[in-house]
Each structure stands twice: as C-alpha cells, then as structure tokens.
Design a protein around this motif. Structure first.
Motif, PDB file in Angstrom:
ATOM      1  N   THR A 178      33.367  44.180  32.015  1.00 45.39           N
ATOM      2  CA  THR A 178      33.856  43.245  33.033  1.00 45.39           C
ATOM      3  C   THR A 178      35.225  42.681  32.655  1.00 45.39           C
ATOM      4  O   THR A 178      36.122  42.576  33.501  1.00 45.39           O
ATOM      5  N   THR A 179      35.372  42.360  31.366  1.00 37.75           N
ATOM      6  CA  THR A 179      36.652  41.833  30.883  1.00 37.75           C
ATOM      7  C   THR A 179      37.755  42.877  31.081  1.00 37.75           C
ATOM      8  O   THR A 179      38.835  42.563  31.600  1.00 37.75           O
ATOM      9  N   VAL A 180      37.457  44.097  30.661  1.00 43.27           N
ATOM     10  CA  VAL A 180      38.454  45.161  30.775  1.00 43.27           C
ATOM     11  C   VAL A 180      38.819  45.386  32.240  1.00 43.27           C
ATOM     12  O   VAL A 180      39.991  45.529  32.598  1.00 43.27           O
ATOM     13  N   GLN A 181      37.811  45.373  33.104  1.00 42.93           N
ATOM     14  CA  GLN A 181      38.049  45.560  34.536  1.00 42.93           C
ATOM     15  C   GLN A 181      39.058  44.530  35.050  1.00 42.93           C
ATOM     16  O   GLN A 181      40.023  44.851  35.745  1.00 42.93           O
ATOM     17  N   GLN A 182      38.841  43.257  34.641  1.00 49.90           N
ATOM     18  CA  GLN A 182      39.723  42.187  35.076  1.00 49.90           C
ATOM     19  C   GLN A 182      41.129  42.344  34.488  1.00 49.90           C
ATOM     20  O   GLN A 182      42.141  42.196  35.188  1.00 49.90           O
ATOM     21  N   GLN A 183      41.165  42.723  33.206  1.00 45.81           N
ATOM     22  CA  GLN A 183      42.469  42.861  32.545  1.00 45.81           C
ATOM     23  C   GLN A 183      43.295  43.992  33.148  1.00 45.81           C
ATOM     24  O   GLN A 183      44.508  43.868  33.337  1.00 45.81           O
ATOM     25  N   ILE A 184      42.613  45.100  33.483  1.00 44.03           N
ATOM     26  CA  ILE A 184      43.327  46.226  34.112  1.00 44.03           C
ATOM     27  C   ILE A 184      43.900  45.779  35.456  1.00 44.03           C
ATOM     28  O   ILE A 184      45.063  46.037  35.795  1.00 44.03           O
ATOM     29  N   THR A 185      43.056  45.063  36.225  1.00 46.87           N
ATOM     30  CA  THR A 185      43.492  44.583  37.529  1.00 46.87           C
ATOM     31  C   THR A 185      44.750  43.703  37.390  1.00 46.87           C
ATOM     32  O   THR A 185      45.748  43.912  38.089  1.00 46.87           O
TER      33      THR A 185
ATOM     34  N   THR B 177      44.354  40.657  47.026  1.00 46.64           N
ATOM     35  CA  THR B 177      43.726  41.362  48.138  1.00 46.64           C
ATOM     36  C   THR B 177      44.625  42.476  48.670  1.00 46.64           C
ATOM     37  O   THR B 177      44.184  43.329  49.429  1.00 46.64           O
ATOM     38  N   LEU B 178      45.895  42.466  48.268  1.00 46.08           N
ATOM     39  CA  LEU B 178      46.807  43.512  48.730  1.00 46.08           C
ATOM     40  C   LEU B 178      46.998  44.609  47.694  1.00 46.08           C
ATOM     41  O   LEU B 178      47.925  45.410  47.786  1.00 46.08           O
ATOM     42  N   ALA B 179      46.124  44.638  46.693  1.00 47.13           N
ATOM     43  CA  ALA B 179      46.265  45.607  45.608  1.00 47.13           C
ATOM     44  C   ALA B 179      46.317  47.029  46.144  1.00 47.13           C
ATOM     45  O   ALA B 179      45.604  47.373  47.091  1.00 47.13           O
ATOM     46  N   ASP B 180      47.180  47.849  45.534  1.00 42.89           N
ATOM     47  CA  ASP B 180      47.303  49.234  45.982  1.00 42.89           C
ATOM     48  C   ASP B 180      46.494  50.184  45.100  1.00 42.89           C
ATOM     49  O   ASP B 180      46.797  51.349  44.966  1.00 42.89           O
ATOM     50  N   PHE B 181      45.510  49.633  44.464  1.00 44.48           N
ATOM     51  CA  PHE B 181      44.641  50.450  43.604  1.00 44.48           C
ATOM     52  C   PHE B 181      43.266  49.780  43.592  1.00 44.48           C
ATOM     53  O   PHE B 181      43.108  48.644  44.071  1.00 44.48           O
TER      54      PHE B 181
END
Lengths: 227, 407
Positions: free
Chosen positions: B238-245, B258-262
């Motif tokens: 979960t941490t990694v997911q957030q950090q990547i984002t 909300t406008l992320a292109d990935f």
C-alpha cells in the motif's frame, strides 16, 4: 379397582349431538374377570375407549386405582395407558415385520425399560400365554391367528397392568382357537390379573365371572356368569 | 423412549420398505452430489484463476498508462495503448522509492512472427533483464535477455514454450534459429519454462525481446506499455502504491490526482476482483444444484406422508400402549433425518467422484473443500428436519381411537 360414576359421552356430528353413553355406573374389583356385553350400537366400544383411557368422558367420573382419569390431559392419559392398561384388539394389531419378542417388548420401550430386562419380561409374558418358545424369534406375520392373539395378550401383560382390556379378542378367530384364547384369559385371571372382556357374543361373555349388559348407552343388567 | 431404541425402531421401519427408502434417498443423493460437484467446479475455477494471477510474481504492482484528461475535455485512449509512461519513469521508481525491490518496464504488442516453414501471431514483449525475477519466470533452455543485449540493442529473442511449438513444431530445438518479427530478423537465445498460466495473458505464448530493441525497431518511440513493480514484502504494498502515485504525479506535472494519466493497480486488488467474480459463479452453480436438493426434500416429505398414512394403525397401537406425542413425532422425524443423512453421505461420495472425474478427464479443474462437505451434510440434515417435521407432527397428533379403527 375400577369405579365408573354416571359416565356420559356425547359426540357431535354435523351439528347434531349424539348421546352414546347416558350415565353408566359400575365397579370392578381387582382380580375380577368381567365381560361387558351388548349389541352393536349399544355404546360398548365408546365405553371401552373411556375404560382404556383412550378418550375422556363428557360427564361423570372414572377412577382407576384412585386416579380420577376423567379429567386427564392427553399426555396424562398416555401415561395411564402405559402404566395401568394392557389392550388386546380384535385385529391383533401386531407390527407385521417385527419378531414376536419385539412385538411383546414394545410397551416396555415406551416405559424406558433396559433391553435385557425387556427381553426377560417379554419371554415370561409369552410363556404365560402358552406360546411355544420356538416361535419367539418368528416374524409376527408368520403366525396363525390364534398364535397372533396370544402374542397380543402377552404384549398386554408385559407391563403388568392394573387392567387388561380385551375388545372382541375372538372376533377374528374360529371357535376352537377362540376357546383357547379365552382359556388363556382365564388362566391369567387365576393368577390375579383384572380382565375386562368386551363382546357381543353370549358364549364368549360367559367365560367371565360377571357379565354387565349394555344397551343404548345404559347398563341394563348385571349377572353372575353360570360358569 | 431411549435413543438406542429410537434408532432401532427407525432402522426397522426404513429397512421394511427398502426399495422405497432407497429411491427417496436417491433424490437427496443426486441433490447433494450436484451441490458438491458444482461447488467444486466453481472453487476449482477460482483457485486456478488466483494461482495464475499470483504465478505472475509476488507482491506486484502494475503501473499502466491511463486517460489523459484536460480541463473539460477527455481524450479517451484505451488503457494500455495510451502513451504516457516512459523508461525514465521506471528508472525513477527504482531509484527513488526504497521499498521497491525491482522494476520491470515493458512494451508489448502483437506481431506476426515468421520462420522458415511456420508463422504465428503472438504477443511480443519488450522487457528488461529484471523480467525473470519480477514475473517469477524460469528459463528452460539458453539464456534470458541480458543487460548487454539492452545496451547494444541486440536483436535477440526468448520464446515461450507454446510459441516454440507453434513455430518449429513439437520437441524441436529453436536455440540459434532465426525468427522474423515485423520483417526484422531476431536470433533465438532462450526458451522459458512452461508456467501453465491461463486467463488474461498466457506467458507461455509470447516472444521476449530487449526493451531497447523493441522501442527502436518495433514501436519506434520511447514509451512503455506497462511497468511492473515488485515491492519488498506484502505489507509495504500500500505504501509503495501511494509513493509511486505521488512520484509519477510529480514527474508528469499533474496536481490533481483525479486527472492522473496512469493508474497503479495492486495485485491483491486483481485477485480480489477475480475472486468475487468466481465466487458469484460458484454461488450460481450451487444454487442450481440446490434446486435439485429441494426437489429431493419434497420427495422425502411425500414419502413420509405416505408412510404416516400407511402406518396409521401402527401409530394408533403405539399410542394405545403408551407412546406420547413426542415419542411418535421423534420416531418419524428421525426416519426422515436418517434418510437424508444417508442420502447426504452417499451424495458427498458421489459428488467427490464426479468432481474427481471432471478434473481427471480434463473438463475443468475442481476443488472439494471441507467447508463444502460440512455444509452439504448440514443442509441435508436440515432438509430431513424441515421436510420431516410436518409428516411427523401429523403422525403425533393422530387420535388413537380413529387410528386404531383405520382400515
């Protein structure tokens, strides 16, 4: 001791009330052999149901060994039947695919008697009716009518009841076999069992010590048997 | 009445009418067996989908390109085909997030592959030397793509075992052979071990080439179609997911998440989604089978009612010699429960055999769980009680006088 005080029984059928028993009073002492005799429609079957604690009377009081059975609930009636009454029916009513011993022991199952004790008492009861021991393991539908009725008598005896109630016990038997069955009752009576025999036949009734005549729901005559 | 006597009475009653008892049991046997078999098929499907997802590697997160959204307009590009992720994104994830163990960017597209005397259309995956570790893939023959291949834009290819068979035929040795992808020649340097994966992507039917080669000669641009990220352990997912984002939002200069292109998808989310689908599928199958169980229950009730009527005189006699209502109702209830008990037992055995057969003869993979067996047993006993209750009550309420007179 059996004491009936002014027993009445009404049935309502399609809004019409039929008075079947209209006030029956009599007493039967312990160890007596009594016949209740009457034609069909006299109310003797209804009287048998009341005596056998299968049904409660509409009015009057019925004492069986000081218990006032006339006001009992269905559950209490079942207890009275289990402890105090042995039935012998015209049609024997044996379980057809069960052995003779099992049939005789059946009432003891409901009385929660352990298995060995049941077997022992069933054997004793069967022996006292004169059925030969090699028949004990037979299935009841392999027996002759006379044998079946003796099994039924043994079943009535096995709980050592206060009262043996026989409803036309010879009705499905030929005269000779019927005679044997009645002799069995006599022997049991000689050993101290109280027996009530319900019949419409004079010849049968005369095996008892005393005959109570019923007609139209009333006791019309009591006589001591000639035998 | 004592329990032992009750059981003996029940056994005698049921064995008196063997054929009828057996036929009635059959309804329950079929019902229970189909519930067991159907549930086994459903759970087998669930297990095989889950294992195919997890066989892709452990603790994985997938970063894939998503919609590019401007203010008021939405440029809709299909997920995976949009071009927003680059090799640099992958390198940045690797270097700036400490909980990341490995990163595997890839570009994939279907191409026609030709060899002398054969051709196939399959997925060509441009990837890095991190692929075998991240995707839990072994090399059966030869070698996988090396870092030297990546640096030198080597035209080498590693084939999946299915692709080998498709191109060269069963049991042939493809090492050193030339294949043509998009009319460009590649040399086969390795073959991956079979994973038996099924589902969305078959790793056995693919051609692996160096990412750099793929970008230069096949796609002609710098984009990647996905980045697989392996976290150090399952707790840090979960941490990694957030950090990547956060990292990618910053790199792509996007302030509104909300406008992320990935998008970043957790492997656990995929498993959960697939499980919920197969779970619904299992319930559907089991409910269809449950209907046949219900029909079996009605059969039990029917038989017990016939039984009660047939044995009216016996009931009358039992009551005359002192049986209470509870004795009679227990006796008949136990008869129906005994029927469903045996039906349940035979049904479980038959269901197990069916499930085994389905798997053995290759129709589908199946899985019989202890929960299913216990549930089936419980349900069959419950059916005995539910459908036996009314007949038993009817028997116990009989008037002994009427019952004795019954012809």
């Amino acid at each position: 001791m059996i004491k009936l005080e002014n027993i009445t029984k009404d049935y309502s059928n399609a809004g019409e009330t039929v008075k079947v028993l209209k006030g029956i009073t009599f007493t039967i002492k312990d160890g007596e052999f009594v016949a209740i005799m009457g034609p069909s429609g006299s109310g003797k079957s209804t009287l048998m149901h009341v005596l056998g604690a299968l049904d409660t009377p509409t009015g009057g009081r019925y004492f069986l060994d000081e218990h006032d059975v006339s006001s009992y609930s269905q559950k209490d009636l079942a207890h009275i039947r289990k402890d105090k009454i042995g039935f012998v029916f015209q049609a024997f009513n044996l379980l057809p695919r069960a052995t003779v011993l099992r049939n005789v022991a059946l009432p003891l199952i409901y009385a929660r008697v352990p298995k060995e004790e049941r077997d022992k008492r069933a054997r004793e009861a069967l022996l006292s009716t004169g059925l030969s021991e090699d028949r004990f393991e037979h299935l009841s539908n392999q027996l002759s009518g006379g044998q079946m009725q003796r099994v039924a008598i043994a079943r009535a005896l096995v709980t050592n009841p206060s009262l043996i109630l026989a409803d036309e016990p010879t009705g499905n038997l030929d005269t000779q076999t019927g005679e044997l069955v009645l002799e069995t009752f006599k022997k049991l009576n000689a050993k101290g069992h109280t027996i009530i025999l319900i019949t419409h036949e004079r010849d049968v009734a005369e095996h008892a010590q005393r005959i109570i005549h019923i007609r139209d729901g009333l006791v019309v005559k009591e006589e001591v048997s000639k035998n | 009445m004592r329990i032992a006597d009750l059981l003996e009475e029940t056994y005698t009653a049921l064995s008196t009418n063997k054929a009828r008892s057996a036929l009635t049991i059959l309804g329950i046997v079929i019902g229970i067996a189909s519930v067991i078999a159907m549930t086994a098929i459903g759970q087998g499907a669930q297990a095989s989908i889950e294992s195919s997802i997890t066989s892709a590697g452990a603790n994985l997160l997938y970063v894939s390109p998503g919609q590019q959204r401007g203010v008021g307009v939405s440029v809709s590009a299909g997920r995976g085909s949009a071009q927003t992720l680059t090799q640099d994104d992958a390198t940045a994830i690797q270097s700036s997030i400490s909980l990341v163990k490995a990163v595997e960017p890839e570009v994939s597209r279907r191409y026609q592959i030709t060899v002398k005397g054969g051709n196939t259309n399959t997925n060509v995956i441009g990837t890095t030397d991190a692929y075998p570790d991240v995707r839990n893939t072994q090399v059966a023959e030869g070698v996988f793509i090396s870092s030297a291949d990546l640096q030198n834009y080597n035209r080498v290819a590693v084939l999946g075992p299915t692709t080998v068979t498709d191109l060269f035929g069963e049991g042939s040795d493809p090492l050193g052979q030339k294949i043509r992808i998009n009319n460009m020649e590649f040399t086969v340097v390795g073959v991956t071990a079979a994973k038996g994966g099924s589902g969305f992507q078959n790793p056995d039917d693919a051609v692996y080439v160096p990412l750099t080669t793929a970008q230069r000669y096949l796609s002609g641009d710098k984009y990647v179609s996905s980045i697989a990220v392996e976290a150090v352990d399952s707790e840090s997912m979960t941490t990694v997911q957030q950090q990547i984002t956060d990292l990618l939002l910053q790199r792509h200069n996007i302030s509104d998440p909300t406008l992320a292109d990935f998008s970043v998808i957790n492997q656990a989310d995929i498993v959960a989604t697939a499980s919920s689908v197969t779970g619904t599928f299992t319930i559907l199958l089991a409910s269809i089978a449950g209907i046949s169980l219900l029909v079996g229950g009605v059969g039990i009730m029917n038989m017990m009612l016939t039984n009660v009527t047939e044995r009216t005189r016996e009931i009358g006699l039992r009551k005359a010699i002192g049986a209470e209502e509870s004795d009679i109702s227990m006796q008949f209830l136990l008869e129906s429960v005994m029927l469903t008990f045996f039906g349940g037992a035979f049904g479980i055995i038959l269901g197990w055999i069916l499930a085994w057969g389905v798997q053995h003869f290759g129709f589908a993979s199946t899985k019989v769980t202890l929960e299913t067996v216990l549930l089936a047993f419980g349900v069959s006993a419950a059916i005995g009680i539910v459908f036996g209750y009314y007949p038993a009550r009817r028997a116990s309420k009989m008037n002994p006088i009427v019952a004795l007179r019954f012809e």
